[in-house]
Design a protein around this motif. Structure first.
Motif, PDB file in Angstrom:
ATOM      1  N   GLY A 186       0.806  -1.200   0.000  1.00  0.00           N
ATOM      2  CA  GLY A 186       0.000   0.000   0.000  1.00  0.00           C
ATOM      3  C   GLY A 186       0.841   1.252   0.000  1.00  0.00           C
ATOM      4  N   ALA A 187       0.161   2.393  -0.055  1.00  0.00           N
ATOM      5  CA  ALA A 187       0.850   3.679  -0.162  1.00  0.00           C
ATOM      6  C   ALA A 187       1.766   3.948   1.019  1.00  0.00           C
ATOM      7  N   LEU A 188       1.449   3.400   2.192  1.00  0.00           N
ATOM      8  CA  LEU A 188       2.257   3.650   3.390  1.00  0.00           C
ATOM      9  C   LEU A 188       3.187   2.487   3.716  1.00  0.00           C
ATOM     10  N   ASP A 189       3.467   1.658   2.744  1.00  0.00           N
ATOM     11  CA  ASP A 189       4.408   0.563   2.944  1.00  0.00           C
ATOM     12  C   ASP A 189       5.739   1.126   3.449  1.00  0.00           C
ATOM     13  N   GLY A 190       6.255   0.561   4.540  1.00  0.00           N
ATOM     14  CA  GLY A 190       7.511   1.031   5.113  1.00  0.00           C
ATOM     15  C   GLY A 190       7.346   2.035   6.231  1.00  0.00           C
ATOM     16  N   VAL A 191       6.110   2.488   6.469  1.00  0.00           N
ATOM     17  CA  VAL A 191       5.836   3.423   7.563  1.00  0.00           C
ATOM     18  C   VAL A 191       5.445   2.633   8.805  1.00  0.00           C
ATOM     19  N   ARG A 192       6.086   2.901   9.921  1.00  0.00           N
ATOM     20  CA  ARG A 192       5.727   2.233  11.175  1.00  0.00           C
ATOM     21  C   ARG A 192       4.982   3.207  12.082  1.00  0.00           C
ATOM     22  N   VAL A 193       3.826   2.770  12.548  1.00  0.00           N
ATOM     23  CA  VAL A 193       2.963   3.583  13.392  1.00  0.00           C
ATOM     24  C   VAL A 193       2.818   2.910  14.752  1.00  0.00           C
ATOM     25  N   ILE A 194       3.038   3.656  15.810  1.00  0.00           N
ATOM     26  CA  ILE A 194       2.778   3.171  17.161  1.00  0.00           C
ATOM     27  C   ILE A 194       1.409   3.696  17.593  1.00  0.00           C
ATOM     28  N   ASP A 195       0.497   2.779  17.864  1.00  0.00           N
ATOM     29  CA  ASP A 195      -0.858   3.113  18.289  1.00  0.00           C
ATOM     30  C   ASP A 195      -0.898   3.031  19.816  1.00  0.00           C
ATOM     31  N   LEU A 196      -0.836   4.190  20.449  1.00  0.00           N
ATOM     32  CA  LEU A 196      -0.905   4.269  21.911  1.00  0.00           C
ATOM     33  C   LEU A 196      -2.228   4.944  22.277  1.00  0.00           C
ATOM     34  N   ALA A 197      -3.299   4.423  21.674  1.00  0.00           N
ATOM     35  CA  ALA A 197      -4.615   5.032  21.811  1.00  0.00           C
ATOM     36  C   ALA A 197      -5.626   3.991  22.262  1.00  0.00           C
ATOM     37  N   SER A 198      -6.756   4.492  22.747  1.00  0.00           N
ATOM     38  CA  SER A 198      -7.802   3.591  23.212  1.00  0.00           C
ATOM     39  C   SER A 198      -9.164   4.075  22.727  1.00  0.00           C
ATOM     40  N   VAL A 199     -10.174   3.284  22.992  1.00  0.00           N
ATOM     41  CA  VAL A 199     -11.561   3.533  22.612  1.00  0.00           C
ATOM     42  C   VAL A 199     -11.642   3.571  21.083  1.00  0.00           C
ATOM     43  N   VAL A 200     -12.214   4.611  20.462  1.00  0.00           N
ATOM     44  CA  VAL A 200     -12.487   4.558  19.023  1.00  0.00           C
ATOM     45  C   VAL A 200     -11.646   5.537  18.216  1.00  0.00           C
ATOM     46  N   MET A 201     -11.567   6.783  18.639  1.00  0.00           N
ATOM     47  CA  MET A 201     -10.961   7.816  17.797  1.00  0.00           C
ATOM     48  C   MET A 201      -9.557   7.445  17.321  1.00  0.00           C
ATOM     49  N   GLY A 202      -8.637   7.222  18.261  1.00  0.00           N
ATOM     50  CA  GLY A 202      -7.268   6.893  17.879  1.00  0.00           C
ATOM     51  C   GLY A 202      -7.150   5.578  17.142  1.00  0.00           C
ATOM     52  N   PRO A 203      -7.741   4.491  17.676  1.00  0.00           N
ATOM     53  CA  PRO A 203      -7.657   3.212  16.972  1.00  0.00           C
ATOM     54  C   PRO A 203      -8.267   3.228  15.566  1.00  0.00           C
ATOM     55  N   TYR A 204      -9.356   3.971  15.370  1.00  0.00           N
ATOM     56  CA  TYR A 204      -9.948   4.054  14.031  1.00  0.00           C
ATOM     57  C   TYR A 204      -8.990   4.766  13.079  1.00  0.00           C
ATOM     58  N   ALA A 205      -8.342   5.834  13.560  1.00  0.00           N
ATOM     59  CA  ALA A 205      -7.377   6.555  12.733  1.00  0.00           C
ATOM     60  C   ALA A 205      -6.209   5.658  12.341  1.00  0.00           C
ATOM     61  N   THR A 206      -5.660   4.915  13.309  1.00  0.00           N
ATOM     62  CA  THR A 206      -4.511   4.068  12.995  1.00  0.00           C
ATOM     63  C   THR A 206      -4.918   2.878  12.133  1.00  0.00           C
ATOM     64  N   GLN A 207      -6.160   2.416  12.254  1.00  0.00           N
ATOM     65  CA  GLN A 207      -6.620   1.358  11.352  1.00  0.00           C
ATOM     66  C   GLN A 207      -6.632   1.862   9.913  1.00  0.00           C
ATOM     67  N   ILE A 208      -7.045   3.108   9.706  1.00  0.00           N
ATOM     68  CA  ILE A 208      -7.020   3.681   8.362  1.00  0.00           C
ATOM     69  C   ILE A 208      -5.583   3.690   7.824  1.00  0.00           C
ATOM     70  N   LEU A 209      -4.638   4.089   8.666  1.00  0.00           N
ATOM     71  CA  LEU A 209      -3.234   4.090   8.247  1.00  0.00           C
ATOM     72  C   LEU A 209      -2.760   2.669   7.954  1.00  0.00           C
ATOM     73  N   GLY A 210      -3.237   1.695   8.757  1.00  0.00           N
ATOM     74  CA  GLY A 210      -2.899   0.306   8.500  1.00  0.00           C
ATOM     75  C   GLY A 210      -3.487  -0.188   7.192  1.00  0.00           C
ATOM     76  N   ASP A 211      -4.714   0.181   6.898  1.00  0.00           N
ATOM     77  CA  ASP A 211      -5.334  -0.197   5.627  1.00  0.00           C
ATOM     78  C   ASP A 211      -4.526   0.321   4.447  1.00  0.00           C
ATOM     79  N   LEU A 212      -3.889   1.480   4.633  1.00  0.00           N
ATOM     80  CA  LEU A 212      -3.101   2.089   3.567  1.00  0.00           C
ATOM     81  C   LEU A 212      -1.679   1.543   3.510  1.00  0.00           C
ATOM     82  N   GLY A 213      -1.384   0.541   4.351  1.00  0.00           N
ATOM     83  CA  GLY A 213      -0.118  -0.162   4.228  1.00  0.00           C
ATOM     84  C   GLY A 213       0.860  -0.005   5.365  1.00  0.00           C
ATOM     85  N   ALA A 214       0.563   0.837   6.337  1.00  0.00           N
ATOM     86  CA  ALA A 214       1.503   1.037   7.444  1.00  0.00           C
ATOM     87  C   ALA A 214       1.562  -0.192   8.346  1.00  0.00           C
TER      88      ALA A 214
END
Length: 410
Positions: free
Chosen positions: A17-45
């Protein structure tokens, strides 16, 4: 319905995906942060979700088949690796810092006070990793006197004027029946992080990105609702008239519900003519934008009165033939069987390694060269702790010590 696919067979290590090679640390809980990082994961992170030994609170939501794997958790945690760490312990915090050291992005919705106490504030982590894009999102600005106040979606809807919009439209300051603030702010996190990543790639330098939820939602609400107060002195009241007018709703047809929305002068003439009311086709109340602004309530009432005379299908045919905006009201239960959604793959029935057959809501994005992918479904709590700690160079003995406080989710 689509055939069941076996998500467990998809190799979790493959990142495309477009973000292949990007590493994201998800230090979030509930919905807002995890939903955002899932989007980044869908894009390849490569998204590494750091959870406390008890798990993200979303894991407690119902319904669920097994402890820690609720429906909401499944919908915001795919394309991630779960690492369970006690950040209050020296070993857990050291492991978290090692993960941050080589990361591109960190997303957190912990309150500023807690981040400082743990040494996970931006200043500390930027010194450790100058290229880090550090995104913190919480209810209120970190430099305000509300910085450490608890803020869930309903709090933000109230503090950002969303509940007031509901009052203006319905008479009661209710909340939208969806976690609107969490999800709008998640999308804001995603695009803000992407912008910061472009800068990072160009300069090698990271930055702090702050998404205060109340500010974000007020800006979102005021796009149209600042209205007359856009001008100084005001040229009219607060509120977008078309949305605020009573009767701005879906209408009842002979056999269901639909949105019938003649929008322009041409639409209005075509609608009333096709509906057998040529007397309304050129009604001066609806003849131009200025007149309609004063008579939206009457326009909506006329549409509602006519809607019950025909079935939803009949209205669909009439509106299609005349290029009038129209949609039947989708009942959410019907989405899983609607060919429009199933044929696109948006709703897909798959096999989860631990949860069995379930319905997954895939990314709606359509990128021709780097399409979003699902490489692994929501992990169990701490599923990848040993794997990720080994990548950091921890010995089996060290891994055993760090993971001994993590409860079993089997």
């Amino acid at each position: 319905m689509n055939d069941v696919s076996n998500a467990a067979e998809k190799p979790a290590a493959t990142t495309t995906g477009a973000l292949d090679g990007v590493r994201v640390i998800d230090l979030a809980s509930v919905v807002m942060g995890p939903y955002a990082t899932q989007i980044l994961g869908d894009l390849g992170a490569d998204v590494i979700k750091i959870e406390p030994p008890t798990g993200d609170s979303t894991r407690l939501t119902r319904p669920q088949r097994h402890p820690g794997m609720g429906a909401l958790a499944l919908n915001v945690n795919r394309n991630k690796r779960s690492v369970a760490l006690d950040l209050k312990s020296d070993a857990g915090r050291a492991a978290a810092l090692d993960l941050v050291r080589d990361a591109d992005v960190l997303v957190t919705n912990m309150r500023p006070g807690a981040l400082h106490r743990l040494g996970l504030d931006y200043e500390s982590l930027a010194e450790l990793n100058p290229k880090l894009v550090y995104c913190n999102a919480q209810g209120f600005r970190s430099d305000s006197d509300r910085a450490d106040l608890a803020a869930y979606d309903e709090i933000v809807q109230a503090s950002s004027g969303m509940a007031d919009l509901m009052r203006r439209a319905t008479g009661t300051p209710t909340y939208a029946p969806t976690i609107l603030a969490d999800k709008v702010c998640a999308l804001t996190i995603a695009y803000a992080v992407l912008a910061a990543l472009v800068h990072q790639r160009a300069t090698g330098v990271g930055q702090q990105v702050e998404v205060p939820m109340t500010d974000t939602m007020l800006a979102f609400n005021l796009v149209e609702h600042l209205a007359g107060h856009t001008f100084e002195p005001p040229e009219g009241p607060i509120g977008f008239n078309r949305s605020m007018t009573p009767g701005h709703r879906a209408v009842s047809t002979k056999d269901g519900w639909a949105c019938i929305l003649p929008y322009t002068e041409r639409d209005i003439r075509a609608f009333f003519t096709a509906a057998g009311r040529p007397d309304l086709a050129d009604d001066p109340r609806f003849a131009d934008a200025t007149s309609r602004a004063r008579h939206y309530g009457e326009l909506y009432a006329e549409i509602e009165n006519l809607a019950v005379e025909r079935t939803t299908r009949e209205w669909a045919e009439i509106c299609s033939a005349n290029s009038i905006p129209f949609a039947p009201v989708l009942e959410l239960e019907d989405a899983e069987h609607d060919p429009y959604f199933t044929e696109s793959g948006l709703l897909e029935t798959v096999e989860h390694p631990t949860e069995g057959t379930y319905r997954r809501v895939n990314s709606p994005l359509r990128l021709s060269a780097t399409p979003p992918t699902v490489r692994n479904d929501c992990p169990t709590l701490g599923q990848h702790t040993a794997e990720v700690l080994a990548e950091l160079g921890r010995t089996p003995e060290q891994i055993a010590e760090i993971t001994r406080t993590v409860p079993s989710t089997s």
